[in-house]
Every structure is written in C-alpha cells, then in structure tokens.
Design an enzyme around this catalytic site. Sequence first.
Site, PDB file in Angstrom:
ATOM      1  N   ALA A  72      32.915  21.348  34.976  1.00  0.00           N
ATOM      2  CA  ALA A  72      32.527  22.726  35.250  1.00  0.00           C
ATOM      3  C   ALA A  72      31.620  22.856  36.474  1.00  0.00           C
ATOM      4  O   ALA A  72      31.709  23.853  37.201  1.00  0.00           O
ATOM      5  CB  ALA A  72      31.848  23.333  34.026  1.00  0.00           C
ATOM      6  N   THR A  73      30.768  21.880  36.725  1.00  0.00           N
ATOM      7  CA  THR A  73      29.869  21.995  37.882  1.00  0.00           C
ATOM      8  C   THR A  73      30.660  22.036  39.181  1.00  0.00           C
ATOM      9  O   THR A  73      30.387  22.857  40.069  1.00  0.00           O
ATOM     10  CB  THR A  73      28.862  20.830  37.896  1.00  0.00           C
ATOM     11  OG1 THR A  73      28.002  20.954  36.757  1.00  0.00           O
ATOM     12  CG2 THR A  73      28.019  20.852  39.161  1.00  0.00           C
ATOM     13  N   ASN A 152      24.178  27.610  27.002  1.00  0.00           N
ATOM     14  CA  ASN A 152      24.106  26.206  26.597  1.00  0.00           C
ATOM     15  C   ASN A 152      22.808  25.857  25.886  1.00  0.00           C
ATOM     16  O   ASN A 152      22.760  24.880  25.134  1.00  0.00           O
ATOM     17  CB  ASN A 152      24.291  25.296  27.811  1.00  0.00           C
ATOM     18  CG  ASN A 152      23.387  25.666  28.970  1.00  0.00           C
ATOM     19  OD1 ASN A 152      23.427  26.804  29.447  1.00  0.00           O
ATOM     20  ND2 ASN A 152      22.578  24.741  29.437  1.00  0.00           N
ATOM     21  N   SER A 200      34.766  22.025  30.683  1.00  0.00           N
ATOM     22  CA  SER A 200      34.583  20.575  30.823  1.00  0.00           C
ATOM     23  C   SER A 200      35.069  19.857  29.577  1.00  0.00           C
ATOM     24  O   SER A 200      34.870  20.344  28.455  1.00  0.00           O
ATOM     25  CB  SER A 200      33.106  20.228  31.057  1.00  0.00           C
ATOM     26  OG  SER A 200      32.686  20.595  32.346  1.00  0.00           O
ATOM     27  N   GLY A 201      35.653  18.667  29.761  1.00  0.00           N
ATOM     28  CA  GLY A 201      36.195  17.914  28.646  1.00  0.00           C
ATOM     29  C   GLY A 201      35.170  17.329  27.706  1.00  0.00           C
ATOM     30  O   GLY A 201      35.402  17.245  26.492  1.00  0.00           O
ATOM     31  N   CYS A 322      21.205  19.160  31.949  1.00  0.00           N
ATOM     32  CA  CYS A 322      21.227  19.214  33.409  1.00  0.00           C
ATOM     33  C   CYS A 322      19.850  19.485  33.996  1.00  0.00           C
ATOM     34  O   CYS A 322      19.654  19.387  35.206  1.00  0.00           O
ATOM     35  CB  CYS A 322      22.215  20.285  33.861  1.00  0.00           C
ATOM     36  SG  CYS A 322      23.906  19.896  33.411  1.00  0.00           S
TER      37      CYS A 322
END
Length: 390
Positions: A72-73, A152, A200-201, A322
Amino acid sequence: MELIYLDNNATTKIDDQVFEAMLPFLRESYGNASSIQHQLGRASQTAVEHARSQVATCLGATEKEIIFTSGATESINMVLRGITSAYKGKGNHIITCKTEHKAVLTTCRLLEKKGIKITYLPVNDQGEIDLDNLKSAIQSDTILVCLMAANNETGVLHPISDIAKICQERDTLFFCDATQLIGKSEINLTKIPIDILALSGHKIHGPKGVGALYIRRKRKPIQVPALISGGGQENDLRGGTLHVSGIVGLGKAMEIASFPPYISHYRDYLEQQLLDHIPAIIIHGSAAPRLGNTSSITFRHIKASEIMIAMPQLALSAGSACSAGLRDPSHVLKAMHLHDEDAFSTIRISLSRYTTKQEIEKTAQLLIQVVAQLRANSPIWQLYEQGLIT
C-alpha cells in the site's frame, strides 16, 4: 513462555494455505513471468494472471483493473504523486484527513512543498469525519479525495460508500486506502464507486512485500503515471520483475480471506473486562463504527511502554508500526483531541482469525494485574487518586 500475538494490524501470520501455494514458485516454478519463451516463464505468468483474477473477484473488479505493487505504501505514493502530475491541468487540490496513514500524510507534505494545496479534514473525538466538511472542501480545482476505509490505530471506519457517492456527484476522483478493511469486511466495487483502491498482502495472512492497486476502468481513463519505470510490466504502470511467489500468495490470501464474527465478540469481551476492573481507561472510537478486531485503549497515568515491558508474553503496540520509534505522540490520537500524556499511555490491541478465547482471557488477566501493580508504585497515580491532578 508462549507469546500471545495481538499486533495484527501491523502484520499477520501467513496462512498455511498461502504458504503452500507460494512454495512451488520459490523452488520449482521459479521462472520470470516476463520470460514467456519457455515453460518456466509461462508457468509464472499463468500463476500471476490467476492471482490477478483472485484479487479482482474478491473486490468485484476485473482483471484489467488490478496492478500488483510491493504494498500500500508504494501504491499510495504512485497515486498521489501521479495524479498531481497528470491532472495539473484541471487543478492542484487534494483532500485527505488528519488521521490518515503516515504514507499519505508524509507524501502530502512533500507535495505541498511543490505547490499542491492539501486540505486535511478534522475528526471528532471518536475519529469520525463530518461529510458536510468534505462537501464544503471540494472545489473546482479538487482533483482527488484520499480517505482510508478503516483507521489502522483505532479501527474507526469512514463511510466509504457515502464518500464515493459525494465524489462521484462532484466529478472528483476518490482514492481509498483499504489496507485494514480487506479481509475484515466485504467490499464490492460494483456497488461502491471507488475510483482507486490500495491494499497489502501482509494484513490478510499473506506475504509481506506485495500488494495490489485497483484503478477503475472508465470511459475517460483515469491517468495514474508509473512511479517505477522499467520493462513495461503491469501495463507500463509498474516496472520491474514481478514478485511471482508473493503475488501468488496475495491471490490465495484474498481468496480465503475471512473474518469470523466471534473475533469481534472476543474484542468486546476484552474491553468489557478492562472497563469492569481497571479505572480511568479510555477506549477510543467506541461510539463510532469500528473494525471488529481493533481496540485502542488509554491507561491513564501509565506509559504504554511500561505496560508492554511488564508483559513480554504479549505482542502489542503503542500505535502504528510505521511510526515505531518516533518520540512524537500518535497523530491519530492527537487529531481526536487527546493530550500528549494520554496519547503516550495508549496501547493498540488487534486480533486475527487465529486469536483464541483463551488468549483474550489471559490478556485481560495480565493487563488487569500489571496495570494495578504499576499504578500502586506510581506517585502520579496516587496524586490522581487524591484528586490533585486530573
């Protein structure tokens, strides 16, 4: 000592089915997916296209709308930087929110230095945006609205269906970071007119280092220039040799993604136990729609770091992975009007489909015990009990 892992919004354990699906493409079928002149390359290409179909099916999209990225980033950078470049003839204004992921906020700060106007929508003390504020913020030069589906840190949900309709009515692109929502709640892009979506996985029991970007196919194509140029992979949108095993893992993870309803019951049980046995705690976003796996809790007048050090058998976090190592308080909690002291006293607990009732019961017991012990030895807590501080 067996570790109880409750940091699933940071990353998740890879599913056994995902691991098994990936293995052949790490050992036997190791060809480059662009090397279609031989059997190993064609096998890799076939696997990539099957994974693309799996992702598209789960989202209610078509295969041509799915681009594989590293996560995603990267997708966020690709979209924000690319849209501002491609649409500069229309305008230079982006709308986002103060509680977005750092990947969004940091990129927006950099774009501001290049002359892009950014509106950062505020949130209330529950972490919710006001849709009237969004409507008022959209101007003739607005080229993109960038709002996440689920936070998040707190799990608070934005009303993405309403946001998408507002953007559609105002002829403004809507980009949604759905990283935390995928695998926890259904999202059908045939029903929700989101223009661009990132995931994202590793948040859905898939591998790290792989994600997908959805770009809706429209009569007037959405222009998202490549962030990484190379050999023309992914329809010239993302150069570089494809991470075949990771893509296969992402496809499988999307296919089997599920969120058992009992997980939200476990979260609610934990919160109620803490509310019943620990005074002066705050559960953030509890009055707002939230992900069923996420709990952000302030234990007033104790540092979150002290609690986590006292409980090495629990894997928790003080916020976003993050932002780990930063000395600043959570920007999410600050936007929700928390004082710095309370922000530094906040722990995020995030469950997965592997979390058991026994683990949650043990977690509640440990937290109740440790918080009581730390406060018993805290002069600040004693001042609070005496009514000398608030």
